[in-house]
Design a protein around this motif. Structure first.
Motif, PDB file in Angstrom:
ATOM      1  N   SER A 153      -4.979  -4.698   3.586  1.00  0.00           N
ATOM      2  CA  SER A 153      -4.133  -5.895   3.606  1.00  0.00           C
ATOM      3  C   SER A 153      -4.940  -7.188   3.652  1.00  0.00           C
ATOM      4  O   SER A 153      -4.380  -8.270   3.511  1.00  0.00           O
ATOM      5  CB  SER A 153      -3.167  -5.845   4.791  1.00  0.00           C
ATOM      6  N   THR A 154      -6.235  -7.096   3.830  1.00  0.00           N
ATOM      7  CA  THR A 154      -7.078  -8.298   3.855  1.00  0.00           C
ATOM      8  C   THR A 154      -7.698  -8.601   2.500  1.00  0.00           C
ATOM      9  O   THR A 154      -8.321  -9.648   2.325  1.00  0.00           O
ATOM     10  CB  THR A 154      -8.202  -8.162   4.883  1.00  0.00           C
ATOM     11  N   TRP A 164      -3.967 -11.672  -0.499  1.00  0.00           N
ATOM     12  CA  TRP A 164      -3.834 -10.633   0.515  1.00  0.00           C
ATOM     13  C   TRP A 164      -2.415 -10.439   1.034  1.00  0.00           C
ATOM     14  O   TRP A 164      -1.993  -9.324   1.317  1.00  0.00           O
ATOM     15  CB  TRP A 164      -4.776 -10.934   1.688  1.00  0.00           C
ATOM     16  N   ASN A 165      -1.642 -11.509   1.160  1.00  0.00           N
ATOM     17  CA  ASN A 165      -0.295 -11.370   1.720  1.00  0.00           C
ATOM     18  C   ASN A 165       0.793 -11.353   0.649  1.00  0.00           C
ATOM     19  O   ASN A 165       1.979 -11.375   0.969  1.00  0.00           O
ATOM     20  CB  ASN A 165      -0.017 -12.486   2.722  1.00  0.00           C
ATOM     21  N   ARG A 194       2.651  -6.337  -4.353  1.00  0.00           N
ATOM     22  CA  ARG A 194       1.975  -5.437  -3.422  1.00  0.00           C
ATOM     23  C   ARG A 194       2.877  -5.113  -2.245  1.00  0.00           C
ATOM     24  O   ARG A 194       3.748  -5.911  -1.869  1.00  0.00           O
ATOM     25  CB  ARG A 194       0.646  -6.016  -2.963  1.00  0.00           C
ATOM     26  N   ASN A 239       1.946  -4.011   1.387  1.00  0.00           N
ATOM     27  CA  ASN A 239       0.859  -3.750   2.327  1.00  0.00           C
ATOM     28  C   ASN A 239       1.195  -2.653   3.328  1.00  0.00           C
ATOM     29  O   ASN A 239       0.318  -1.919   3.765  1.00  0.00           O
ATOM     30  CB  ASN A 239       0.484  -5.035   3.064  1.00  0.00           C
ATOM     31  N   TYR A 292       0.374   0.474   1.425  1.00  0.00           N
ATOM     32  CA  TYR A 292      -0.925   0.486   0.746  1.00  0.00           C
ATOM     33  C   TYR A 292      -0.762   0.663  -0.770  1.00  0.00           C
ATOM     34  O   TYR A 292      -1.449   1.486  -1.389  1.00  0.00           O
ATOM     35  CB  TYR A 292      -1.807   1.618   1.303  1.00  0.00           C
TER      36      TYR A 292
END
Length: 124
Positions: free
Chosen positions: A30-31, A53-54, A72, A74, A77
């Motif tokens: 997530s980073t 990332w977010n 995405r 998170n 994954y």
């Protein structure tokens, strides 16, 4: 470390759609900024779409803007690439990649981890 596995490629007629998926492993997923690249036969690997990332900002190559959407999840994954209005020129192996770089990375050298790729073939 992040491991990436792509899926969802296939053979589709021009004008069709696919959804590509990238399953990631690694607690730091997530980073990372994530992206999709593609490589056609005899051509260099090129940037297609990226997402920070977010998931708050997505950015695209001009050639796919308005047709492709990156997203995405998170919590699970996962990274997706929805590809619509496909053209024969979109035929390529599509790769998922993860970057620790800040900003909106587009260059291959800015990406630290790569998947093995999934083939997308668009027939005319």
């Amino acid at each position: 470390q992040v491991q990436l596995v792509e899926s969802g490629g296939g053979l589709v007629q021009a004008g069709g759609s696919l959804r590509l998926s990238c399953a990631a492993s690694g607690r730091a997923f997530s980073t990372y900024s994530m992206a999709w690249f593609r490589q056609a036969p005899g051509k260099e690997r090129e940037f297609v779409a990226g997402i920070i990332w977010n998931g708050g900002i997505a950015y695209y190559a001009d050639s796919v803007k308005g047709r492709f959407t990156i997203s995405r999840d998170n919590a699970n994954y996962l990274v997706y690439l929805q590809v619509n209005s496909l053209k024969p020129g979109d035929t390529a192996v599509y790769y998922c990649a993860a970057s620790r770089s800040s900003g909106y990375p587009r260059r291959l050298s800015e990406y630290d981890y790569w998947g093995q790729g999934t083939q997308v073939t668009v027939s005319s």
